[in-house]
Design a protein around this motif. Structure first.
Motif, PDB file in Angstrom:
ATOM      1  N   MET A   1      -7.703   5.190  -1.971  1.00 55.30           N
ATOM      2  CA  MET A   1      -6.676   5.253  -3.009  1.00 55.30           C
ATOM      3  C   MET A   1      -5.557   6.235  -2.651  1.00 55.30           C
ATOM      4  N   ILE A   2      -5.831   7.135  -1.727  1.00 55.80           N
ATOM      5  CA  ILE A   2      -4.791   8.040  -1.238  1.00 55.80           C
ATOM      6  C   ILE A   2      -3.948   7.348  -0.170  1.00 55.80           C
ATOM      7  N   VAL A   3      -4.585   6.546   0.668  1.00 57.27           N
ATOM      8  CA  VAL A   3      -3.919   5.944   1.831  1.00 57.27           C
ATOM      9  C   VAL A   3      -3.209   4.626   1.506  1.00 57.27           C
ATOM     10  N   ILE A   4      -3.834   3.760   0.741  1.00 61.12           N
ATOM     11  CA  ILE A   4      -3.337   2.396   0.559  1.00 61.12           C
ATOM     12  C   ILE A   4      -2.048   2.291  -0.263  1.00 61.12           C
ATOM     13  N   PRO A   5      -1.921   2.937  -1.417  1.00 63.85           N
ATOM     14  CA  PRO A   5      -0.667   2.780  -2.174  1.00 63.85           C
ATOM     15  C   PRO A   5       0.595   3.161  -1.384  1.00 63.85           C
ATOM     16  N   PRO A   6       0.607   4.271  -0.627  1.00 63.24           N
ATOM     17  CA  PRO A   6       1.806   4.529   0.183  1.00 63.24           C
ATOM     18  C   PRO A   6       2.056   3.444   1.241  1.00 63.24           C
ATOM     19  N   MET A   7       0.965   2.878   1.789  1.00 61.80           N
ATOM     20  CA  MET A   7       1.130   1.778   2.753  1.00 61.80           C
ATOM     21  C   MET A   7       1.803   0.584   2.081  1.00 61.80           C
ATOM     22  N   LYS A   8       1.405   0.315   0.830  1.00 61.92           N
ATOM     23  CA  LYS A   8       2.007  -0.818   0.114  1.00 61.92           C
ATOM     24  C   LYS A   8       3.443  -0.513  -0.284  1.00 61.92           C
ATOM     25  N   ALA A   9       3.717   0.767  -0.586  1.00 61.77           N
ATOM     26  CA  ALA A   9       5.065   1.142  -1.024  1.00 61.77           C
ATOM     27  C   ALA A   9       6.054   1.139   0.136  1.00 61.77           C
ATOM     28  N   ILE A  10       5.570   1.342   1.355  1.00 68.61           N
ATOM     29  CA  ILE A  10       6.475   1.423   2.505  1.00 68.61           C
ATOM     30  C   ILE A  10       6.957   0.049   2.937  1.00 68.61           C
ATOM     31  N   PRO A  11       6.462  -0.946   2.774  1.00 65.87           N
ATOM     32  CA  PRO A  11       5.545  -1.992   3.170  1.00 65.87           C
ATOM     33  C   PRO A  11       5.236  -2.040   4.664  1.00 65.87           C
ATOM     34  N   ILE A  12       3.984  -1.852   4.927  1.00 67.99           N
ATOM     35  CA  ILE A  12       3.438  -2.022   6.274  1.00 67.99           C
ATOM     36  C   ILE A  12       2.732  -3.358   6.226  1.00 67.99           C
ATOM     37  N   GLY A  13       2.743  -4.102   7.270  1.00 65.22           N
ATOM     38  CA  GLY A  13       2.160  -5.434   7.361  1.00 65.22           C
ATOM     39  C   GLY A  13       1.302  -5.895   6.193  1.00 65.22           C
ATOM     40  N   LYS A  14       1.620  -7.036   5.664  1.00 60.10           N
ATOM     41  CA  LYS A  14       0.915  -7.607   4.514  1.00 60.10           C
ATOM     42  C   LYS A  14      -0.565  -7.816   4.807  1.00 60.10           C
ATOM     43  N   GLY A  15      -0.907  -8.267   5.998  1.00 56.92           N
ATOM     44  CA  GLY A  15      -2.320  -8.499   6.336  1.00 56.92           C
ATOM     45  C   GLY A  15      -3.137  -7.229   6.258  1.00 56.92           C
TER      46      GLY A  15
END
Length: 171
Positions: free
Chosen positions: A70-84
């Motif tokens: 929950m610390i790592v994933i939301p920023p990844m989604k907000a940046i957007p890093i690869g959808k897969g």
């Protein structure tokens, strides 16, 4: 705004609160996993005079990876890093949520039964009389029934055990 852009905006709006909350959850899970659980195990191994068991600490090991994700994933989604990559990570979060739910369900349904079964075998009796005892949240176990005195603290029980060791009963 497309659905994807709306989702990005929503995620970015939640991040300032979500990351600190997830970090606090991670710290709490870390404390449960690497401080409280080993302390409880050590007390059981050393046959401590009194043991206070809080079933909630058993959630620590399952909450730890969930909080990290929950610390790592939301920023990844907000940046957007690869959808897969974010989709796989979201799947892992869902799996961890199910594991945590099952762990909580098992803890709630089996903790009292398992304590009642195993603690007497280790020489403990349940004590509901000690100070600050809240049966819903934890259970106290003492080695000597005489130490289960209404209103007395865990420290008092430990003191009684030390006194008993230093002044054994004369025969």
């Amino acid at each position: 705004m497309t659905a994807n852009a709306a989702e990005l905006a929503r995620i970015r709006k939640i991040l300032p609160l979500g990351i600190p909350v997830s970090m606090m959850l991670f710290a709490l899970a870390w404390f449960f996993t690497f401080a409280l659980i080993p302390e409880l195990v050590q007390e059981l191994q050393l046959a401590a005079p009194v043991i206070r068991i809080w079933p909630g600490i058993t959630l620590g090991p399952t909450l730890l990876p969930l909080a990290l994700m929950m610390i790592v994933i939301p920023p990844m989604k907000a940046i957007p890093i690869g959808k897969g990559l974010t989709d796989r990570a979201a799947t892992w979060i869902n799996v961890l949520l199910v594991i945590n739910f099952l762990a909580m369900l098992l803890m709630l349904t089996t903790s009292a039964f398992l304590q009642g079964y195993f603690m007497p075998k280790k020489g403990y009796i349940r004590c509901t009389e000690l100070k600050d005892h809240s049966y819903i949240w934890f259970s106290d176990w003492v080695r000597n029934p005489a130490w289960c005195v209404k209103g007395k603290s865990l420290e008092w029980v430990n003191e009684q055990a030390r006194n008993a060791e230093s002044h054994p009963p004369s025969q």
